[in-house]
Write an enzyme that holds these catalytic residues in place. Sequence first.
Site, PDB file in Angstrom:
ATOM      1  N   GLU A   1       0.798  -1.228   0.000  1.00 57.06           N
ATOM      2  CA  GLU A   1       0.000   0.000   0.000  1.00 57.06           C
ATOM      3  C   GLU A   1       0.832   1.282   0.000  1.00 57.06           C
ATOM      4  OE1 GLU A   1      -3.841  -1.609   2.495  1.00 57.06           O
ATOM      5  OE2 GLU A   1      -2.097  -1.007   3.652  1.00 57.06           O
TER       6      GLU A   1
HETATM    7  C1  TNX Z   1      -4.380  -4.276   4.883  1.00 58.36           C
HETATM    8  S1  TNX Z   1      -2.572  -6.579   4.554  1.00 58.36           S
HETATM    9  C2  TNX Z   1      -3.104  -3.985   5.321  1.00 58.36           C
HETATM   10  C3  TNX Z   1      -2.895  -3.592   6.719  1.00 58.36           C
HETATM   11  C4  TNX Z   1      -4.185  -3.432   7.461  1.00 58.36           C
HETATM   12  C5  TNX Z   1      -5.116  -4.553   7.112  1.00 58.36           C
HETATM   13  C6  TNX Z   1      -6.381  -4.541   7.884  1.00 58.36           C
HETATM   14  C7  TNX Z   1      -1.618  -5.478   4.285  1.00 58.36           C
HETATM   15  C8  TNX Z   1      -0.397  -5.887   3.687  1.00 58.36           C
HETATM   16  N1  TNX Z   1      -1.981  -4.222   4.581  1.00 58.36           N
HETATM   17  O1  TNX Z   1      -2.150  -2.405   6.764  1.00 58.36           O
HETATM   18  O2  TNX Z   1      -3.918  -3.432   8.830  1.00 58.36           O
HETATM   19  O3  TNX Z   1      -5.404  -4.499   5.738  1.00 58.36           O
HETATM   20  O4  TNX Z   1      -7.145  -5.673   7.630  1.00 58.36           O
END
Ligand code: TNX
Length: 497
Positions: free
Chosen positions: A309
């Site tokens: 992300e």
């Molecule tokens: C996605 S999974 C994210 C996390 C969040 C999560 C909550 C991932 C690699 N990134 O930063 O905590 O969703 O479900």
Amino acid sequence: MQPPVDLSVIPAPASARRAAGPGFALDTSTRILSPPGSPAAARVGAYLAGVLRRSTGYPLPVASAGGEGERDGIVLETTRDGQLGDEGYELEVSAVAVTLRARGAEGLFRGVQTLRQLLPAKVEDSTVQRGPWRVPAVRIVDRPRFAWRGAALDVARHFFGVDEVERYIDLISLYKLNVLHLHLTDDQGWRIAVDGWPKLASHGGSSEVGGGRGGFYSKQDYERIVRYAQDRYVTVVPEVDVPGHVNAALSSYPELNCDGRAPRLYTGTSVGFTSLCLDKPVTYRFLDDVIGELAALTPGPYLHVGGDEAKTVPGDRYARFIERVQGIVRAHGKRAIGWQETAGASPPPPVVQYWDIAASADAVRRAAQRGSKVVLSPASKVYLDMKYDAGTRLGLEWAGHVEVRDAYDWDPAKLLDGMGENDLLGVEAQLWSETLRSLRDMEFMAFPRLPGVAEVGWSPASSRHWDGYRRRLAAQAPRWSALAVHYHRSPQIPWPR
Ligand code: TNX
């Protein structure tokens, strides 16, 4: 083959048969014998004695097995049987002995977890209970399907102390999980002391979601966690999430920001809005220091660099960054693992972790073709921070609701087209902590889904069937009560009353 339901072992062993006879009964004279010349096996014996003494009240001395004839009691043995691998074991229960055989201490430790589950549930109690303490006559030959069976804990969104992490290690190791992935840094907090950059912990560690006090691990704290995990044959994989998810670091050191200005600490739950400044040399000095210090604290081979992300970083620059970070990890003697977004780097990291069910898996597939191994954490199945259903008080919903059956009833080798058994290193269950503030909260989300993921990772597909599983899972409830585990009574499971 489905194990006989009355064995109720999770994860289901690769092969289990009932044998003739009444089985073995522990009593005040039972000894634990360990193979001569293996201090590690003796420690497994001592660990088993520690579990059993609390509830049985028996002395259970641990002795080194002497000559022939000393084969009564609980006998730990080592064998050269190559079929078992490092984690496999054989367990044979007769009227005179419980014999546990493995190549070494690791396999013995996994077998001990099976033995615990063959004893009455009250064996998990912390105070002395009345027997009898009978182990059914069985013959089990067992070994894991996948090498990586992980549980990830997000100590960044809310901080969890050493004791709480140790408790989680105890619970995951009961189900033969062997990796604890610690998400140590995120926008809301930086949780590990770094000597060269002290404000990361002192300032960056002082916040968490919702405005609480946060916290961080000193190096001694962290070493305690690593040692506790090691003693339970769990490898700690630390994650420093870069280049995104870094507000706590940016807030601690203005020079890490492109404009030289430190943002305030962040206590919300948005994702994807921060990035390290990819143009500044100081950024790479920072990474080298942080990764170097973390590598020195890490006996295991892996270091997780996050990479998810990073929404503000253009794709080509992101890929170059991931390539560069991998080099830093390599220079410190470790292998990088990254979230699935990192799969497009060239080369991709040696291990890529799949999570985003909404995104294309093409890059992950290509990475696997180039030799990367894949850890599967599909959010719609193993994100233990998702609500069970609309009524769950805790948790998120972005990947839908994840009921007990969703977490259990899937086959890793069939999840992604073109990605089979040999591309997979294993599976990992995630516990993100945006909504979880206490050990009680964590347990409620992990139980009863976590044992299902453990079985997905350990048991051959042929041993797994939802119908038998839900009964075996129901039989775990008295164990959780004895262990004081706070769990969700999912309507999918025929719980005992
Ligand atoms: C996605 S999974 C994210 C996390 C969040 C999560 C909550 C991932 C690699 N990134 O930063 O905590 O969703 O479900």
